[in-house]
Write a protein that holds these residues in place. Structure first.
Motif, PDB file in Angstrom:
ATOM      1  N   ILE A   1      19.875  29.180 120.711  1.00 14.05           N
ATOM      2  CA  ILE A   1      21.476  29.856 120.917  1.00 14.05           C
ATOM      3  C   ILE A   1      21.278  31.169 121.330  1.00 14.05           C
ATOM      4  CG2 ILE A   1      23.602  30.168 119.872  1.00 14.05           C
ATOM      5  CD1 ILE A   1      23.200  27.717 118.242  1.00 14.05           C
ATOM      6  N   GLN A   2      22.076  31.723 122.342  1.00 11.82           N
ATOM      7  CA  GLN A   2      22.067  32.879 122.917  1.00 11.82           C
ATOM      8  C   GLN A   2      22.767  33.878 121.780  1.00 11.82           C
ATOM      9  OE1 GLN A   2      20.911  34.361 125.583  1.00 11.82           O
ATOM     10  NE2 GLN A   2      21.432  36.194 124.975  1.00 11.82           N
ATOM     11  N   VAL A   3      22.185  35.043 121.440  1.00  9.21           N
ATOM     12  CA  VAL A   3      22.758  35.862 120.669  1.00  9.21           C
ATOM     13  C   VAL A   3      22.782  37.476 121.096  1.00  9.21           C
ATOM     14  CG1 VAL A   3      22.530  36.897 118.081  1.00  9.21           C
ATOM     15  CG2 VAL A   3      21.809  34.512 118.556  1.00  9.21           C
ATOM     16  N   ASP A   4      23.776  38.362 121.151  1.00  8.86           N
ATOM     17  CA  ASP A   4      23.823  39.703 121.333  1.00  8.86           C
ATOM     18  C   ASP A   4      24.058  40.555 120.169  1.00  8.86           C
ATOM     19  OD1 ASP A   4      23.619  39.011 123.996  1.00  8.86           O
ATOM     20  OD2 ASP A   4      25.993  38.609 123.961  1.00  8.86           O
ATOM     21  N   LEU A   5      23.339  41.496 120.050  1.00  8.38           N
ATOM     22  CA  LEU A   5      23.073  42.387 118.757  1.00  8.38           C
ATOM     23  C   LEU A   5      23.460  43.817 119.422  1.00  8.38           C
ATOM     24  CD1 LEU A   5      22.367  43.212 115.834  1.00  8.38           C
ATOM     25  CD2 LEU A   5      20.023  43.479 116.751  1.00  8.38           C
ATOM     26  N   SER A   6      24.314  44.415 118.527  1.00  3.64           N
ATOM     27  CA  SER A   6      24.775  45.981 118.717  1.00  3.64           C
ATOM     28  C   SER A   6      24.776  46.889 117.299  1.00  3.64           C
ATOM     29  CB  SER A   6      25.942  46.021 119.345  1.00  3.64           C
ATOM     30  OG  SER A   6      26.300  47.313 119.578  1.00  3.64           O
TER      31      SER A   6
ATOM     32  N   GLU B   1      25.586  34.535  95.630  1.00  2.61           N
ATOM     33  CA  GLU B   1      24.565  33.936  96.068  1.00  2.61           C
ATOM     34  C   GLU B   1      23.105  34.836  95.302  1.00  2.61           C
ATOM     35  OE1 GLU B   1      23.964  34.353 100.288  1.00  2.61           O
ATOM     36  OE2 GLU B   1      25.717  32.987 100.884  1.00  2.61           O
ATOM     37  N   THR B   2      23.301  35.785  94.636  1.00  2.00           N
ATOM     38  CA  THR B   2      22.148  36.354  94.058  1.00  2.00           C
ATOM     39  C   THR B   2      22.625  36.851  92.558  1.00  2.00           C
ATOM     40  OG1 THR B   2      22.767  38.466  94.968  1.00  2.00           O
ATOM     41  CG2 THR B   2      21.472  37.241  96.298  1.00  2.00           C
ATOM     42  N   ASN B   3      23.732  36.954  92.133  1.00  2.00           N
ATOM     43  CA  ASN B   3      24.010  37.669  90.871  1.00  2.00           C
ATOM     44  C   ASN B   3      23.789  39.057  90.898  1.00  2.00           C
ATOM     45  OD1 ASN B   3      24.726  34.875  90.065  1.00  2.00           O
ATOM     46  ND2 ASN B   3      22.539  34.638  89.105  1.00  2.00           N
ATOM     47  N   VAL B   4      24.026  39.685  91.906  1.00  2.00           N
ATOM     48  CA  VAL B   4      23.572  41.010  92.126  1.00  2.00           C
ATOM     49  C   VAL B   4      24.773  41.880  92.604  1.00  2.00           C
ATOM     50  CG1 VAL B   4      22.205  42.901  93.636  1.00  2.00           C
ATOM     51  CG2 VAL B   4      21.129  40.709  92.478  1.00  2.00           C
ATOM     52  N   GLU B   5      25.325  42.709  91.954  1.00  2.00           N
ATOM     53  CA  GLU B   5      26.463  43.524  92.341  1.00  2.00           C
ATOM     54  C   GLU B   5      26.023  44.910  93.380  1.00  2.00           C
ATOM     55  OE1 GLU B   5      30.088  46.052  90.098  1.00  2.00           O
ATOM     56  OE2 GLU B   5      27.832  46.886  89.959  1.00  2.00           O
ATOM     57  N   ILE B   6      26.402  44.770  94.557  1.00  2.00           N
ATOM     58  CA  ILE B   6      26.109  46.041  95.524  1.00  2.00           C
ATOM     59  C   ILE B   6      27.196  46.917  95.377  1.00  2.00           C
ATOM     60  CG2 ILE B   6      24.630  44.620  97.094  1.00  2.00           C
ATOM     61  CD1 ILE B   6      26.964  44.038  98.941  1.00  2.00           C
ATOM     62  N   ILE B   7      26.588  48.196  95.701  1.00  2.00           N
ATOM     63  CA  ILE B   7      27.349  49.421  95.775  1.00  2.00           C
ATOM     64  C   ILE B   7      27.253  50.063  97.122  1.00  2.00           C
ATOM     65  CG2 ILE B   7      28.052  49.604  93.186  1.00  2.00           C
ATOM     66  CD1 ILE B   7      25.936  51.619  93.105  1.00  2.00           C
ATOM     67  N   ASN B   8      27.854  51.304  97.456  1.00  2.00           N
ATOM     68  CA  ASN B   8      27.529  52.132  98.543  1.00  2.00           C
ATOM     69  C   ASN B   8      27.386  51.358  99.883  1.00  2.00           C
ATOM     70  OD1 ASN B   8      28.103  54.313  96.930  1.00  2.00           O
ATOM     71  ND2 ASN B   8      26.171  54.446  96.373  1.00  2.00           N
ATOM     72  N   VAL B   9      28.116  50.407 100.061  1.00  2.00           N
ATOM     73  CA  VAL B   9      28.090  49.383 101.063  1.00  2.00           C
ATOM     74  C   VAL B   9      28.497  49.944 102.424  1.00  2.00           C
ATOM     75  CG1 VAL B   9      28.419  46.907 102.228  1.00  2.00           C
ATOM     76  CG2 VAL B   9      28.443  47.564  99.643  1.00  2.00           C
ATOM     77  N   GLU B  10      27.292  49.930 103.611  1.00  2.00           N
ATOM     78  CA  GLU B  10      27.643  50.697 104.744  1.00  2.00           C
ATOM     79  C   GLU B  10      27.155  49.814 105.792  1.00  2.00           C
ATOM     80  OE1 GLU B  10      25.237  54.317 105.572  1.00  2.00           O
ATOM     81  OE2 GLU B  10      25.265  54.837 103.220  1.00  2.00           O
ATOM     82  N   TRP B  11      28.273  49.575 106.892  1.00  2.00           N
ATOM     83  CA  TRP B  11      27.890  48.994 108.173  1.00  2.00           C
ATOM     84  C   TRP B  11      26.985  49.274 108.809  1.00  2.00           C
ATOM     85  CZ3 TRP B  11      27.551  49.357 113.354  1.00  2.00           C
ATOM     86  CH2 TRP B  11      27.907  48.313 114.039  1.00  2.00           C
ATOM     87  N   LEU B  12      26.057  48.440 109.607  1.00  2.00           N
ATOM     88  CA  LEU B  12      24.883  48.666 110.370  1.00  2.00           C
ATOM     89  C   LEU B  12      24.741  48.118 111.756  1.00  2.00           C
ATOM     90  CD1 LEU B  12      21.877  49.937 110.007  1.00  2.00           C
ATOM     91  CD2 LEU B  12      21.240  47.641 109.608  1.00  2.00           C
ATOM     92  N   ALA B  13      25.238  47.097 111.610  1.00  2.00           N
ATOM     93  CA  ALA B  13      25.281  46.338 112.846  1.00  2.00           C
ATOM     94  C   ALA B  13      26.268  45.222 113.040  1.00  2.00           C
ATOM     95  CB  ALA B  13      23.581  45.848 113.394  1.00  2.00           C
ATOM     96  N   GLU B  14      26.135  44.495 114.316  1.00  2.00           N
ATOM     97  CA  GLU B  14      26.984  43.298 114.402  1.00  2.00           C
ATOM     98  C   GLU B  14      26.367  42.473 115.494  1.00  2.00           C
ATOM     99  OE1 GLU B  14      30.954  44.425 115.247  1.00  2.00           O
ATOM    100  OE2 GLU B  14      30.888  45.014 117.406  1.00  2.00           O
ATOM    101  N   TYR B  15      26.534  41.006 115.311  1.00  2.00           N
ATOM    102  CA  TYR B  15      26.091  40.436 116.426  1.00  2.00           C
ATOM    103  C   TYR B  15      26.890  39.272 116.672  1.00  2.00           C
ATOM    104  CZ  TYR B  15      23.537  37.719 112.815  1.00  2.00           C
ATOM    105  OH  TYR B  15      23.202  36.831 111.579  1.00  2.00           O
ATOM    106  N   LEU B  16      26.727  38.974 117.938  1.00  2.00           N
ATOM    107  CA  LEU B  16      27.699  37.857 118.663  1.00  2.00           C
ATOM    108  C   LEU B  16      26.747  36.684 118.777  1.00  2.00           C
ATOM    109  CD1 LEU B  16      30.373  37.002 119.232  1.00  2.00           C
ATOM    110  CD2 LEU B  16      29.869  37.677 121.967  1.00  2.00           C
ATOM    111  N   VAL B  17      27.104  35.503 118.206  1.00  2.00           N
ATOM    112  CA  VAL B  17      26.268  34.361 118.315  1.00  2.00           C
ATOM    113  C   VAL B  17      27.328  33.351 119.424  1.00  2.00           C
ATOM    114  CG1 VAL B  17      25.500  32.234 117.250  1.00  2.00           C
ATOM    115  CG2 VAL B  17      25.651  34.465 115.996  1.00  2.00           C
ATOM    116  N   HIS B  18      26.507  33.099 120.367  1.00  2.00           N
ATOM    117  CA  HIS B  18      27.300  32.342 121.365  1.00  2.00           C
ATOM    118  C   HIS B  18      27.117  30.897 121.131  1.00  2.00           C
ATOM    119  CE1 HIS B  18      28.202  35.854 124.066  1.00  2.00           C
ATOM    120  NE2 HIS B  18      27.053  36.143 123.629  1.00  2.00           N
ATOM    121  N   ASP B  19      27.575  30.366 119.999  1.00  2.00           N
ATOM    122  CA  ASP B  19      27.515  28.973 119.479  1.00  2.00           C
ATOM    123  C   ASP B  19      28.706  28.076 120.362  1.00  2.00           C
ATOM    124  OD1 ASP B  19      26.637  26.631 118.227  1.00  2.00           O
ATOM    125  OD2 ASP B  19      26.814  27.658 116.372  1.00  2.00           O
TER     126      ASP B  19
END
Length: 166
Positions: free
Chosen positions: A12-17, A74-92
């Motif tokens: 499947i074609q995927v685009d990452l930015s 999914e993991t029983n882990v609380e996350i903090i200081n969450v920051e956006w890194l990337a996005e990708y488009l899946v051409h499904d």
């Protein structure tokens, strides 16, 4: 704006930015990369294998709220200081966009049972690369060109990770 295009292991074609709002489709899926004590937080999906936690936005929650909730579920882990890194488009058949976040580990719940996955698994970078090279147990999307680019980007941000690895 640089877009990395590739085909995933299912063809499947995927685009990452690494720039926000690159794609016309709003991100409604999430993927979370977190390190704690120099180990990656992964989860074992019963069908796909080892992967970073993630999933879909539910109801009226924000993409950030979904990242925090999915990681916890999914993991029983609380996350903090969450920051956006990337996005990708899946051409499904029905294209979708996924936001990728980096985060710190805030709290690890050891006793709560898991329902969606087999729980948290912690891998060092060496263990992660060893699994990747041998294709042992890693989910298909953990072994594609997009994941390699994401991990390279995270490595380039190593200064941030040094502050995050408590």
């Amino acid at each position: 704006m640089m877009i990395i295009s590739f085909k995933d292991l299912n063809g499947i074609q995927v685009d990452l930015s690494f720039e926000k709002n690159t794609f016309s489709i709003e991100a409604r899926h999430v993927l979370v990369l977190a390190k704690h004590q120099k180990k990656w937080l992964l989860t074992k999906h019963p069908k796909r294998g080892l992967e970073f936690p993630g999933g879909k936005v539910e109801g009226n929650e924000s993409i950030l709220e979904a990242a925090i909730r999915e990681t916890w579920e999914e993991t029983n882990v609380e996350i903090i200081n969450v920051e956006w890194l990337a996005e990708y488009l899946v051409h499904d058949e029905k294209p979708f966009c996924k936001a990728v976040f980096i985060a710190e580990v805030g709290y690890i719940e050891e006793k709560r049972p898991n329902f969606e996955t087999d729980g948290a698994l912690w891998l060092s970078t060496d263990d992660f690369l060893h699994n990747n090279n041998n294709n042992n147990n890693l989910s298909f999307h953990m072994r594609d060109a997009g994941m390699k680019a994401i991990l390279e980007k995270v490595s380039a941000l190593e200064g941030k990770w040094n502050n995050r690895e408590n």
